[in-house]
Design an enzyme around this catalytic site. Structure first.
Site, PDB file in Angstrom:
ATOM      1  N   GLU A 221      86.067-110.448  -0.788  1.00 29.02           N
ATOM      2  CA  GLU A 221      87.458-109.992  -0.738  1.00 29.02           C
ATOM      3  C   GLU A 221      87.804-109.246  -2.026  1.00 29.02           C
ATOM      4  OE1 GLU A 221      89.653-113.543   0.265  1.00 29.02           O
ATOM      5  OE2 GLU A 221      88.357-113.931   1.995  1.00 29.02           O
TER       6      GLU A 221
ATOM      7  N   GLU B  50      97.413-113.010   1.958  1.00 31.40           N
ATOM      8  CA  GLU B  50      96.302-112.269   2.547  1.00 31.40           C
ATOM      9  C   GLU B  50      96.692-110.796   2.535  1.00 31.40           C
ATOM     10  OE1 GLU B  50      93.414-113.416   3.483  1.00 31.40           O
ATOM     11  OE2 GLU B  50      93.675-115.578   3.751  1.00 31.40           O
TER      12      GLU B  50
END
Length: 554
Positions: free
Chosen positions: A112, A333
């Site tokens: 990520e 997120e």
């Protein structure tokens, strides 16, 4: 004078790195930015990338702004890479107990990459705009802001490998876990399933070492998150707000992740149905989502992690931070919403992703600015808990008959306090102050009492009872009120109290809390005998309870 400091926390060692008059840049690190810009590529919104590594950039930021930026090594990963943190504060070389802490982290999951860049760019923005932006200056002057952009440097470095050194048939770029060697060619623990709160709950963590969400052999088995834990639990600090940046799916999520139950601080008295923080989480989370949307029209869903989001997960950072501190705890997120492009976000989206998340980050920092106080004594200025017990001027009794000073029959004034009368209705006035810079809506104010003459040695909460407002044992007492308190202001609430017996030594105990300013969780039972000694949100006053009217105290 700047000097190296070694802080020994309850659960680890932190080395604060500095040198006079500013921090000098160390040799280049093997830990690179998520996006490896070497200066040869012109990235939209960035120009030419100037530094080869995240470490270089962090130290360069501290060198440029030495009065407000400090680089800290929190510890090392399995493979020996440093876990670098940045601290931003107006007096960055000291630990100010009067200033609450906040924490942003990123990069728990190796693939990520955007989760590394956003917290780094937030740190950069704060440092670069301190002198010119009053909002940024107020945050840095009143908070100690900690930012850890890359929690999982080993895993991240592995995602940059081409070809994969240990599994050439796999795509290293999508590696999620850290690089703990589990034997038999198996590697990695999911760091965001290894946190200690509800680690063994069934939601969202795996016992299988080959799983992407393998939770590890035991809670906090991994040094990367041990480092974050030890930072938060250091006794001289009080963390009040937290964001863990991940990708992808565009979510602003809050606890609980492990359970469908509403979030309730562990410091609360579970005997009497304590209110949850759901409403305040929704208010703050939805505001953050709207602020994100206002920049480029990107929709981020605001939701409790286990419910509306939904992805139930146990052993996660947001649940652990909330369970330990009672403070504001979010996972964000980041872009994109879906699997195309998924984890491989194009570099031209770095700057827009940061820019749309910056207003939400600044807003969350502001939510840590309130400081609720019920004074322990007339001398208490609220900067730190005074430790005095039983003398709070913010708890005042108007004994029956109400409305007059009983010895003089003059009207009961704003500074008067008198004895209580058993088996009669007494008023108790509680004043709560907010010495912070942000309003607090709907703070929870609770009033308990105990008879000290009975030598009850029970700790909090068993040794205390909620005040009885009508003397009827069959009705639930009203011992809790909700009150909004403006920044740099005060509010007074009125309780009714019917003491069941006369006693020469009663104690009234006030607890006031809000998600923006929680009550500390006292895990040591010895500390819970005097909970008012350790927290500005708790105060007490000794009261005599007589069977007849016997005087007043001015």
């Amino acid at each position: 004078m700047r000097r190296a400091l070694v802080l020994i926390a309850a659960l680890g060692l932190f080395v604060l790195v500095s040198s006079p008059p500013a921090q000098t840049q160390p040799p280049p690190s093997l830990v690179y930015h998520a996006y490896d810009f070497t200066g040869t590529t012109n990235i939209a919104g960035f120009g030419v990338w100037e530094f080869r590594s995240l470490k270089d950039d962090l130290f360069a930021l501290a060198e440029q702004y030495p009065e407000i930026v400090r680089v800290v090594s929190l510890g090392q990963s399995h493979e020996g890479r440093e876990i670098w943190a940045v601290k931003l504060s107006d007096d960055v070389s000291t630990e100010d107990p009067a200033e609450p802490e906040t924490l942003f982290i990123g990069g728990q999951h190796a693939r990520e990459w955007i989760g590394v860049e956003v917290p780094f760019l937030i740190a950069q923005h704060l440092a670069q705009n301190y002198a010119a932006d009053e909002r940024v200056k107020r945050l840095i002057d009143n908070l100690e802001i900690w930012i850890v952009p890359m929690v999982n440097p080993d895993g991240h470095e592995y995602t940059r490998s081409d070809p994969c050194p240990t599994a050439p048939q796999q795509l290293c770029r999508l590696w999620r876990k850290n690089r703990r060697d589990l034997g038999n060619g198996i590697f990695g623990v999911d760091l965001n399933r290894n946190w200690g709160f509800q680690w063994d709950a069934r939601a969202g963590g795996s016992r299988n070492p080959q799983s992407l969400t393998y939770r590890g052999p035991e809670p906090f088995s991994e040094p990367e998150i041990q480092a974050i834990r030890d930072l938060v639990l250091a006794p001289q600090r009080q963390f009040k707000a937290f964001i863990d940046y991940h990708s992808y799916s565009q979510i602003v999520g809050w606890p609980w992740g492990y359970s469908f139950e509403p979030p309730i601080p562990l410091s609360e008295d579970k005997r009497f149905d304590p209110p949850s923080d759901s409403v305040e989480y929704a208010r703050i989370g939805e505001t953050m989502a709207k602020l994100i949307y206002s920049v480029y029209g990107q929709t981020y869903r605001a939701c409790q992690i286990s419910l509306e989001c939904p992805y139930p997960a146990a052993g996660v950072s947001t649940d652990w931070f909330y369970s330990e501190t009672g403070g504001i705890s979010f996972v964000i997120e980041l872009r994109p919403q879906g699997s195309e492009p998924g984890f491989v976000l194009p570099p031209e989206q770095i700057r827009p992703t940061f820019e749309e998340n910056l207003p939400a980050a600044l807003y969350l920092l502001e939510q840590a600015l309130p400081e609720l106080i019920v004074r322990d004594s007339p001398r208490d200025d609220g900067s730190v808990p005074s430790g005095e017990i039983g003398f709070s001027p913010d708890i005042r009794v108007d004994g029956a008959p109400l409305g007059i000073v009983n010895t003089t029959e003059e009207p009961f004034g704003e500074n008067d306090h008198e004895n209580a009368i058993a088996n009669a209705v007494n008023r108790v006035y509680v004043t709560v102050h907010n010495r912070g810079l942000t309003d607090v809506p709907n703070a929870v104010v609770e009033l308990y009492w105990r008879d000290n003459s009975q030598l009850d040695l029970s700790a909090w909460p068993e040794g205390w009872q909620p005040i009885d407002d009508d003397g009827d044992p069959l009705t639930a007492p009203t011992f809790r009120h909700f009150v909004s308190i403006p920044a740099n202001g005060s509010a007074t609430v009125t309780f009714l109290w019917v003491p069941p017996v006369a006693t020469p030594d009663a104690m009234l105990l006030v607890r006031v809390r809000h998600l923006q300013d929680p009550i500390r969780l006292l895990r040591d039972p010895a500390l819970r005998f005097e909970p008012d000694r350790y927290d500005n949100n708790i105060a007490s006053r000794r009261v005599q309870v007589f069977s007849t009217t016997l005087g007043t105290t001015k």
